[in-house]
Design a protein around this motif. Structure first.
Motif, PDB file in Angstrom:
ATOM      1  N   LEU A   8       0.835  -1.199   0.000  1.00 30.18           N
ATOM      2  CA  LEU A   8       0.000   0.000   0.000  1.00 30.18           C
ATOM      3  C   LEU A   8       0.865   1.242   0.000  1.00 30.18           C
ATOM      4  O   LEU A   8       0.619   2.205  -0.732  1.00 30.18           O
ATOM      5  CB  LEU A   8      -0.918   0.002   1.232  1.00 30.18           C
ATOM      6  CG  LEU A   8      -1.815   1.227   1.380  1.00 30.18           C
ATOM      7  CD1 LEU A   8      -2.771   1.352   0.223  1.00 30.18           C
ATOM      8  CD2 LEU A   8      -2.571   1.208   2.702  1.00 30.18           C
ATOM      9  N   LEU A  12       0.818   4.140  -2.763  1.00 32.56           N
ATOM     10  CA  LEU A  12       0.501   5.526  -2.426  1.00 32.56           C
ATOM     11  C   LEU A  12       1.642   6.464  -2.806  1.00 32.56           C
ATOM     12  O   LEU A  12       1.416   7.536  -3.370  1.00 32.56           O
ATOM     13  CB  LEU A  12       0.212   5.643  -0.924  1.00 32.56           C
ATOM     14  CG  LEU A  12      -1.062   4.957  -0.430  1.00 32.56           C
ATOM     15  CD1 LEU A  12      -1.156   5.016   1.078  1.00 32.56           C
ATOM     16  CD2 LEU A  12      -2.288   5.591  -1.069  1.00 32.56           C
ATOM     17  N   ALA A  84      -7.975  -1.640  -7.900  1.00 36.94           N
ATOM     18  CA  ALA A  84      -9.044  -0.983  -7.157  1.00 36.94           C
ATOM     19  C   ALA A  84      -8.773  -1.148  -5.669  1.00 36.94           C
ATOM     20  O   ALA A  84      -8.775  -2.249  -5.145  1.00 36.94           O
ATOM     21  CB  ALA A  84     -10.395  -1.573  -7.526  1.00 36.94           C
ATOM     22  N   VAL A  85      -8.511  -0.034  -5.012  1.00 32.21           N
ATOM     23  CA  VAL A  85      -8.248  -0.060  -3.578  1.00 32.21           C
ATOM     24  C   VAL A  85      -9.178   0.921  -2.885  1.00 32.21           C
ATOM     25  O   VAL A  85      -9.170   2.108  -3.200  1.00 32.21           O
ATOM     26  CB  VAL A  85      -6.785   0.310  -3.274  1.00 32.21           C
ATOM     27  CG1 VAL A  85      -6.568   0.440  -1.780  1.00 32.21           C
ATOM     28  CG2 VAL A  85      -5.840  -0.729  -3.854  1.00 32.21           C
ATOM     29  N   GLU A  86      -9.969   0.405  -1.987  1.00 36.07           N
ATOM     30  CA  GLU A  86     -10.901   1.252  -1.245  1.00 36.07           C
ATOM     31  C   GLU A  86     -10.174   1.857  -0.054  1.00 36.07           C
ATOM     32  O   GLU A  86      -9.907   1.177   0.936  1.00 36.07           O
ATOM     33  CB  GLU A  86     -12.101   0.412  -0.786  1.00 36.07           C
ATOM     34  CG  GLU A  86     -13.095   1.151   0.090  1.00 36.07           C
ATOM     35  CD  GLU A  86     -14.086   1.969  -0.736  1.00 36.07           C
ATOM     36  OE1 GLU A  86     -14.029   1.890  -1.979  1.00 36.07           O
ATOM     37  OE2 GLU A  86     -14.903   2.686  -0.138  1.00 36.07           O
ATOM     38  N   LEU A  87      -9.841   3.132  -0.182  1.00 30.85           N
ATOM     39  CA  LEU A  87      -9.083   3.825   0.863  1.00 30.85           C
ATOM     40  C   LEU A  87      -9.998   4.269   2.002  1.00 30.85           C
ATOM     41  O   LEU A  87     -10.731   5.254   1.874  1.00 30.85           O
ATOM     42  CB  LEU A  87      -8.389   5.040   0.231  1.00 30.85           C
ATOM     43  CG  LEU A  87      -6.921   5.293   0.564  1.00 30.85           C
ATOM     44  CD1 LEU A  87      -6.122   4.003   0.530  1.00 30.85           C
ATOM     45  CD2 LEU A  87      -6.339   6.314  -0.366  1.00 30.85           C
ATOM     46  N   THR A  88      -9.916   3.553   3.121  1.00 32.14           N
ATOM     47  CA  THR A  88     -10.730   3.872   4.291  1.00 32.14           C
ATOM     48  C   THR A  88      -9.893   3.734   5.563  1.00 32.14           C
ATOM     49  O   THR A  88      -8.836   3.092   5.535  1.00 32.14           O
ATOM     50  CB  THR A  88     -11.916   2.909   4.418  1.00 32.14           C
ATOM     51  OG1 THR A  88     -11.399   1.571   4.572  1.00 32.14           O
ATOM     52  CG2 THR A  88     -12.822   2.954   3.195  1.00 32.14           C
ATOM     53  N   PRO A  89     -10.338   4.312   6.663  1.00 33.76           N
ATOM     54  CA  PRO A  89      -9.630   4.166   7.939  1.00 33.76           C
ATOM     55  C   PRO A  89      -9.382   2.705   8.297  1.00 33.76           C
ATOM     56  O   PRO A  89      -8.280   2.348   8.735  1.00 33.76           O
ATOM     57  CB  PRO A  89     -10.591   4.818   8.935  1.00 33.76           C
ATOM     58  CG  PRO A  89     -11.297   5.868   8.138  1.00 33.76           C
ATOM     59  CD  PRO A  89     -11.467   5.272   6.770  1.00 33.76           C
ATOM     60  N   ASP A  90     -10.365   1.864   8.088  1.00 34.85           N
ATOM     61  CA  ASP A  90     -10.216   0.451   8.435  1.00 34.85           C
ATOM     62  C   ASP A  90      -9.117  -0.225   7.609  1.00 34.85           C
ATOM     63  O   ASP A  90      -8.376  -1.067   8.121  1.00 34.85           O
ATOM     64  CB  ASP A  90     -11.546  -0.285   8.230  1.00 34.85           C
ATOM     65  CG  ASP A  90     -12.550   0.038   9.327  1.00 34.85           C
ATOM     66  OD1 ASP A  90     -12.102   0.355  10.451  1.00 34.85           O
ATOM     67  OD2 ASP A  90     -13.761  -0.023   9.070  1.00 34.85           O
ATOM     68  N   LEU A  92      -6.488   1.201   6.534  1.00 32.21           N
ATOM     69  CA  LEU A  92      -5.216   1.668   7.077  1.00 32.21           C
ATOM     70  C   LEU A  92      -4.829   0.897   8.336  1.00 32.21           C
ATOM     71  O   LEU A  92      -3.662   0.556   8.541  1.00 32.21           O
ATOM     72  CB  LEU A  92      -5.282   3.168   7.372  1.00 32.21           C
ATOM     73  CG  LEU A  92      -5.609   4.074   6.172  1.00 32.21           C
ATOM     74  CD1 LEU A  92      -5.488   5.527   6.561  1.00 32.21           C
ATOM     75  CD2 LEU A  92      -4.720   3.749   4.988  1.00 32.21           C
ATOM     76  N   VAL A  93      -5.822   0.647   9.179  1.00 33.93           N
ATOM     77  CA  VAL A  93      -5.564  -0.125  10.401  1.00 33.93           C
ATOM     78  C   VAL A  93      -5.000  -1.495  10.032  1.00 33.93           C
ATOM     79  O   VAL A  93      -3.984  -1.940  10.575  1.00 33.93           O
ATOM     80  CB  VAL A  93      -6.866  -0.306  11.220  1.00 33.93           C
ATOM     81  CG1 VAL A  93      -6.647  -1.289  12.354  1.00 33.93           C
ATOM     82  CG2 VAL A  93      -7.345   1.031  11.764  1.00 33.93           C
ATOM     83  N   ALA A  96      -1.453  -1.120   8.314  1.00 35.54           N
ATOM     84  CA  ALA A  96      -0.373  -0.726   9.228  1.00 35.54           C
ATOM     85  C   ALA A  96       0.108  -1.904  10.063  1.00 35.54           C
ATOM     86  O   ALA A  96       1.261  -1.950  10.492  1.00 35.54           O
ATOM     87  CB  ALA A  96      -0.851   0.414  10.133  1.00 35.54           C
TER      88      ALA A  96
END
Lengths: 105, 105
Positions: A8, A12, A84-90, A92-93, A96
DNA sequence: AACATGTGTCAGTAAATTCTTACATGTGTC
DNA sequence: GACACATGTAAGAATTTACTGACACATGTT
């Protein structure tokens, strides 16, 4: 299954650049293009484009294919890969959690 | 309606960093946290965290709120904002079309 | 008053990216 | 052979980003 933190990050970083965003857009609109032609279309020097294409290909965002033109010239064609990448807070969790130790800085 | 090229660029740049990815993940897991505490949780210096939080807030990925603790200390609480961006070739085409002239380099 | 904990910021350095210029190589045409 | 057009790469300069350390300020506790 989902994307790894390192992947990721690579993706990015590859997209976080005006030039590379334009390269991707031009390439997608054009379908495919070879290096020298794409450099003219985007309006940047060939060596610079080469550098950016490396980053994009390393991130898996574009693919390249060497071909011989009718008049015998070697052309390196690039095209955008499907992704296709759904960029959401979850996301990222989750991403990471799989960051390698190398990415500590 | 969709995201502007400049906003997408700001967002991608903000996320394209191991530290900031960890900050986002920690913050999301924790719910909310204030600067000094978050610095300890993430394991980086406070001035450095402050810098990263600026970038994240500027990109609209986190929100901050000053509060007074029971013992009168001013705490600056941060929390991750809600967002969802579907990263696809088509989105890049659309976003690149609205890139400002400043982003020419 | 000194200490612990919180806030922010600035100056200087270290490191990573970005970009240009120049080189080396190949093929077909004038 | 010189030219036009394609490929790649390497060295160095310029720019940006990241990071550290020190400072200034505020409040409650010992």
């Amino acid at each position: 299954m989902s994307i790894s933190g390192d992947d990721l990050l690579t993706m990015l970083s590859a997209l976080a650049s005006p030039h590379r965003l334009r390269i991707m857009a031009t390439l997608k609109a054009e379908g495919r293009s070879y290096v020298s032609q794409l450099a003219r279309q985007v309006g940047i020097s060939r060596p610079l484009l080469h550098l950016h294409l490396q980053k994009l290909e390393e991130a898996g965002l574009v693919t390249s294919q060497m071909e011989l033109s009718p008049d015998g010239k070697a052309l390196n064609f690039f095209a955008v890969a499907d992704f296709a990448v759904e960029l959401t807070p979850d996301l990222l969790v989750q991403a990471a959690a799989t960051l390698s130790a190398k990415s500590e800085s």
